[in-house]
Design a protein around this motif. Sequence first.
Motif, PDB file in Angstrom:
ATOM      1  N   ALA A  18     -26.410 -22.615  30.967  1.00  0.00           N
ATOM      2  CA  ALA A  18     -26.828 -23.993  31.210  1.00  0.00           C
ATOM      3  C   ALA A  18     -27.566 -24.080  32.538  1.00  0.00           C
ATOM      4  CB  ALA A  18     -25.616 -24.923  31.214  1.00  0.00           C
ATOM      5  N   ASN A  19     -27.240 -23.159  33.447  1.00  0.00           N
ATOM      6  CA  ASN A  19     -27.947 -23.106  34.722  1.00  0.00           C
ATOM      7  C   ASN A  19     -28.009 -21.643  35.154  1.00  0.00           C
ATOM      8  OD1 ASN A  19     -28.932 -23.215  37.309  1.00  0.00           O
ATOM      9  ND2 ASN A  19     -27.627 -24.923  37.956  1.00  0.00           N
TER      10      ASN A  19
ATOM     11  N   ALA B 179     -32.379 -16.903  31.489  1.00  0.00           N
ATOM     12  CA  ALA B 179     -31.901 -18.198  30.990  1.00  0.00           C
ATOM     13  C   ALA B 179     -32.049 -18.337  29.479  1.00  0.00           C
ATOM     14  CB  ALA B 179     -32.650 -19.324  31.700  1.00  0.00           C
ATOM     15  N   LYS B 180     -32.989 -17.603  28.913  1.00  0.00           N
ATOM     16  CA  LYS B 180     -33.241 -17.748  27.467  1.00  0.00           C
ATOM     17  C   LYS B 180     -32.202 -17.002  26.631  1.00  0.00           C
ATOM     18  CE  LYS B 180     -37.463 -16.114  27.681  1.00  0.00           C
ATOM     19  NZ  LYS B 180     -37.655 -15.940  29.151  1.00  0.00           N
TER      20      LYS B 180
ATOM     21  N   ARG C 263     -22.246 -22.900  28.630  1.00  0.00           N
ATOM     22  CA  ARG C 263     -21.772 -23.703  27.485  1.00  0.00           C
ATOM     23  C   ARG C 263     -21.478 -22.773  26.318  1.00  0.00           C
ATOM     24  NH1 ARG C 263     -23.382 -29.014  28.921  1.00  0.00           N
ATOM     25  NH2 ARG C 263     -25.388 -28.900  29.972  1.00  0.00           N
ATOM     26  N   TYR C 264     -20.444 -23.126  25.525  1.00  0.00           N
ATOM     27  CA  TYR C 264     -20.151 -22.370  24.315  1.00  0.00           C
ATOM     28  C   TYR C 264     -21.206 -22.686  23.269  1.00  0.00           C
ATOM     29  CZ  TYR C 264     -15.455 -22.231  26.390  1.00  0.00           C
ATOM     30  OH  TYR C 264     -14.393 -22.075  27.231  1.00  0.00           O
ATOM     31  N   VAL C 265     -21.640 -21.640  22.562  1.00  0.00           N
ATOM     32  CA  VAL C 265     -22.519 -21.861  21.414  1.00  0.00           C
ATOM     33  C   VAL C 265     -21.676 -22.425  20.270  1.00  0.00           C
ATOM     34  CG1 VAL C 265     -23.939 -20.688  19.689  1.00  0.00           C
ATOM     35  CG2 VAL C 265     -24.164 -20.088  22.118  1.00  0.00           C
TER      36      VAL C 265
ATOM     37  N   ASP D  29     -19.307 -29.004  25.425  1.00  0.00           N
ATOM     38  CA  ASP D  29     -19.222 -27.546  25.198  1.00  0.00           C
ATOM     39  C   ASP D  29     -19.127 -26.751  26.495  1.00  0.00           C
ATOM     40  OD1 ASP D  29     -19.530 -27.998  22.416  1.00  0.00           O
ATOM     41  OD2 ASP D  29     -21.720 -28.014  22.629  1.00  0.00           O
ATOM     42  N   ILE D  30     -18.543 -27.354  27.524  1.00  0.00           N
ATOM     43  CA  ILE D  30     -18.545 -26.717  28.842  1.00  0.00           C
ATOM     44  C   ILE D  30     -17.568 -25.537  28.899  1.00  0.00           C
ATOM     45  CG2 ILE D  30     -17.854 -27.074  31.265  1.00  0.00           C
ATOM     46  CD1 ILE D  30     -19.139 -29.899  30.996  1.00  0.00           C
TER      47      ILE D  30
END
Lengths: 83, 220
Positions: free
Chosen positions: B121-122, B133-134, B167-169, B178-179
């Motif tokens: 997420a960050n 990040a991707k 975040r969880y997928v 989803d944190i």
Amino acid sequence: MIARVYVGLKPGVLDPQGRTIANSLNDLGFNEVVDAKQGKVIELRFAESDAGRDAVEARVKEMCEKLLANTVIESYRIELDEE
Amino acid sequence: MQTAVIVFPASNCDRDAATALEKLTGKAPRMVWHNDPIIPDDVRFVVVPGGFSYGDYLRSGAIAANSPVIQDLKRKAEAGLPVLGICNGFQILTEARMLPGALMRNTNQKFVCRISRLRLANAKTRFTKRYDAKNEIDIPVAHHDGNFFADDDTLRRIEGNGQVVFRYVDNPNGSRNDIAGIVNEAGNVLGMMPHPERAVDKLHGGTDGIPLFKSILESL
């Protein structure tokens, strides 16, 4: 003196255990139950002292804020009882 | 580079954390006992490990958060010392108010123990800049109380500040938004439920935890 501290989840905080209890009661045929909340009771016994009820309650409140409840998710209620 | 792992009664990932730190720094971390009033001054990075400190009595992490060593950790973290709380360590950091929110019982009531896929997420924090990040990463989770809760205002604030890191997928515990992991506002304290120290060797089944340790260690 005895203090009973009731700790429970604040309104608006989803209570998965309460939800499960309500579902289980429904499964047993208690269909009138629409919701259940689970909390805990902590009973504190104090040594003899001259401290008045207000002083005891203030101390217990401090205990709740510091340890007994997590005020991010929980609220608490204090009951004092003479033994 | 000197690191440290805090050890509580019933910590059970302290040695996993120590092994990961030694592998990545070449130096054994100091194992600091919960009753020690001081974390040694040469320590530059601290891991608060997973486990069941104090048997999870009262609430997960609640008793540990009031231990002597955590009072010193709080002071040092406020002065900038980087801290990583993993699983029970995350619970302890929220109970100590070093991180916002709370970890509640998983919504499905089950202890969840499996590989979890995470989104970055960050990827710009001190703990994540080595990640792309991707890319999604695979890090194991093993917990009963991993359901992150914060009230609406707090959630808006931490989302707005970029404090949500992972975040969880496929959300395993009911966490809001989803944190899976968050940092404090200053960015030097990370708490996460997944276990990066269990993903630092091919024999673990994956090595997606390595960039996290490298990111923070390189930032020192």
